[in-house]
Design an enzyme around this catalytic site. Structure first.
Site, mmCIF file in Angstrom:
data_model
loop_
_atom_site.group_PDB
_atom_site.id
_atom_site.type_symbol
_atom_site.label_atom_id
_atom_site.label_comp_id
_atom_site.label_asym_id
_atom_site.label_seq_id
_atom_site.Cartn_x
_atom_site.Cartn_y
_atom_site.Cartn_z
ATOM 1 N N TYR A 198 35.917 -2.612 -24.566
ATOM 2 C CA TYR A 198 36.517 -3.747 -23.860
ATOM 3 C C TYR A 198 37.951 -3.377 -23.513
ATOM 4 O O TYR A 198 38.769 -3.106 -24.400
ATOM 5 C CB TYR A 198 36.495 -4.967 -24.771
ATOM 6 C CG TYR A 198 36.624 -6.292 -24.075
ATOM 7 C CD1 TYR A 198 35.501 -7.074 -23.846
ATOM 8 C CD2 TYR A 198 37.853 -6.777 -23.665
ATOM 9 C CE1 TYR A 198 35.606 -8.310 -23.229
ATOM 10 C CE2 TYR A 198 37.961 -8.002 -23.035
ATOM 11 C CZ TYR A 198 36.834 -8.766 -22.824
ATOM 12 O OH TYR A 198 36.942 -9.986 -22.202
ATOM 13 N N TYR A 225 35.086 -6.897 -13.962
ATOM 14 C CA TYR A 225 35.440 -7.695 -15.137
ATOM 15 C C TYR A 225 34.367 -8.734 -15.403
ATOM 16 O O TYR A 225 34.355 -9.796 -14.809
ATOM 17 C CB TYR A 225 36.794 -8.368 -14.923
ATOM 18 C CG TYR A 225 37.318 -9.116 -16.139
ATOM 19 C CD1 TYR A 225 37.442 -8.480 -17.367
ATOM 20 C CD2 TYR A 225 37.703 -10.445 -16.045
ATOM 21 C CE1 TYR A 225 37.935 -9.155 -18.471
ATOM 22 C CE2 TYR A 225 38.201 -11.128 -17.150
ATOM 23 C CZ TYR A 225 38.311 -10.475 -18.362
ATOM 24 O OH TYR A 225 38.803 -11.146 -19.452
#
Lengths: 379, 141
Positions: free
Chosen positions: A277, A327
């Site tokens: 992430y 994203y």
């Protein structure tokens, strides 16, 4: 994935599940579990378009044995796979769709407006807004600053992460930012909140991703090669916000890793690819430290010199990550991990992909979930 | 030092005192920084604690802090999220760790943004933005 409006998040989620079913060679009636995770918004003009458990009705799914709207912030994608796997192992259900969708970029609303949340106007809680603390950019800037002050981490080192991601993105047709990027470009990009430049921050886009979890027996013989979950774990450190704690420079990865690596019976040396992430360049750096790829504080030197880049010894965020790819919260690392594990990443495929580490991370380094994926049923 | 001297067309977001925060703002108007403290285990807590994070006691009291601390971390905001900051960018945001332990969000005043450092000693000062509301900020000690 797009920065344009493609429909509300409920519609995007439905499309993602449909595509995942087609990809797997399953019919919708094969699903008996549904886990959903909405992002920040995306209802659109119909107002009822936010992703929710209404997805069951939207997809016409009947007689589900598992359904939940999950929220572990950015760690949710990893968590959804974990809860799906646990439920399947326990015999509660058999085939679970895990889906994330978000449409924060509506006509007339910027990424900053969507993510620059404002606090309440009353009481102590109103002080943060009055001081000018807005959104995740501010919080992560404060975290990165602490790391720089304690360990001497530099902008050149953070920039190396942005450049590595961009190099990978250039080989990913789905990536939204593929123009060549130099360290000079990185330094020249405008400040958002010092010490973070624009190119330290994730892009924001609309889209949806779904993965389907089933038992090895159920997955055998389907259209795609199975991806086996060899290890999983979670870590949520909690932030006491007082002296004696260093939450800004520590994530939940260390806790999550211990369980996941023990379950899989592996060490760092066994990991071929990292999908982390990377909402900010700094997130990648601190996460690598907490997984033990280097010591605490040494993330800066570790990421310099192209270690994470194509051809480097630790291929990381091989689709461009959130910084240059797309994203979709934790679905960014998870989706790229599935593609790499299957060996279907085309030009950017990493040759050795026996074990892929997935980290999904949320809040401000508050929530963490780890998956270890492999094309092999046993390691 | 006072950033609310009337030069800004749009003020920063307002702060309304509510029942829970009244003791904090009453003290702030008198130049005293209040945090909370557990009556049972005496742990210092950040405002506003629902209960003690150490012993889970619900008996917590507003207590005057020294007002001294150090900069735990800080950032310089360039992005505008509210029109009240348009004339102020770039402005600083900071987390100050009080000598007693709690960490507070704040702004650093009394020095240039470029002079702020992590670990810098600071002490509280109050920015009176209305008759009822004074905002604690921190200046180099």
């Amino acid at each position: 994935m797009s920065r344009d409006w493609m429909g509300d998040s409920l519609t995007l989620a439905a499309r993602a599940v449909k595509l995942a079913l087609e990809d797997a060679g399953l019919k919708k009636d094969d699903l008996d579990g549904l886990l959903v995770n909405a992002g920040v918004s995306g209802a659109g003009p119909r107002r009822d378009g936010n992703l929710s458990l209404n997805l069951q009705t939207t997809l016409g799914l009947r007689d589900l044995k598992l359904a939940n709207h999950m929220n572990g912030a950015g760690s949710t994608a990893g968590q959804m796979v974990q809860y799906a796997a646990l439920a399947i192992q326990a015999g509660i259900c058999n085939v679970v769709a895990c889906v994330f969708a978000d449409a924060p970029l509506t006509p007339g609303q910027s990424a900053g407006a969507a993510y620059g949340s404002r606090g309440p106007a009353r009481g102590i809680a109103a002080l943060g807004t009055h001081y000018g603390f807005f959104g995740a950019n501010a919080s992560y800037a404060l975290a990165a600053r602490r790391h720089m002050a304690l360990f001497g981490t530099t902008h050149d080192q953070l920039g190396a992460i942005a450049i590595s991601n961009r190099k990978w993105a250039q080989m990913n047709p789905r990536a939204l930012r593929r123009a060549p990027l130099t360290l000079e470009d990185y330094h020249r990009s405008r400040w958002i909140c010092e010490p973070l430049h624009l190119l330290d921050c994730t892009l924001v886009n609309n889209g949806g991703v779904a993965v389907i979890v089933a038992s090895p027996e159920r997955a055998a013989g389907l259209k795609q090669p199975p991806v086996y979950v060899q290890g999983m774990g979670q870590g949520h450190p909690g932030n006491p916000r007082r002296a004696g704690y260093e939450n800004e420079v520590n994530t939940g990865a260390a806790i999550a890793k211990a369980a996941a690596f023990k379950m899989a019976g592996v060490t760092n040396d066994d990991v071929d690819i990292c999908e982390l992430y990377d909402c900010y360049t700094y997130t990648t750096l601190v996460t690598l430290e907490d997984y033990g790829f280097c010591k605490k504080g040494e993330g800066g030197p570790f990421v310099a010199d192209g270690r994470l880049e194509p051809g480097g010894p630790l291929p990381t965020n091989t689709g461009g990550g959130q910084l240059s790819g797309y994203y979709m919260w934790g679905m960014t690392p998870l989706s790229e991990a599935v593609i790499q594990t299957r060996g279907q990443a085309g030009e950017r495929q990493v040759k050795k992909h026996d074990l892929v580490l997935v980290s999904t991370q949320g809040g401000v380094l508050d929530y963490h979930a780890t998956l270890l994926l492999s094309p092999h049923k046993s390691l | 030092m006072n950033q609310h001297s009337g030069t800004t067309a749009v003020p920063r977001p307002a702060v309304e005192v509510d029942e829970e925060s009244a003791p904090f703002f009453d003290a702030a108007a008198r130049g005293i920084l209040m945090v909370q403290r557990c009556d049972d285990c005496r742990a210092w807590l950040a405002p506003v604690a629902r209960l003690c994070t150490e012993c889970l006691s619900e008996s917590v009291s507003w207590t005057a802090a020294s007002g001294r601390g150090s900069v735990h971390t800080f950032g310089i905001m360039h992005q505008i999220y509210h029109p009240g900051f348009e004339s102020e960018i770039p402005y600083n945001i900071a987390v100050v760790e009080l000598e007693e332990g709690p960490r507070l969000q704040t702004n650093i005043v009394g020095c240039a943004n470029s002079d702020i450092t992590v670990g810098m000693k600071v002490s509280v000062t109050f920015d009176k933005i209305s008759d009822t509301v004074s905002i604690p900020k921190f200046a180099p000690a």
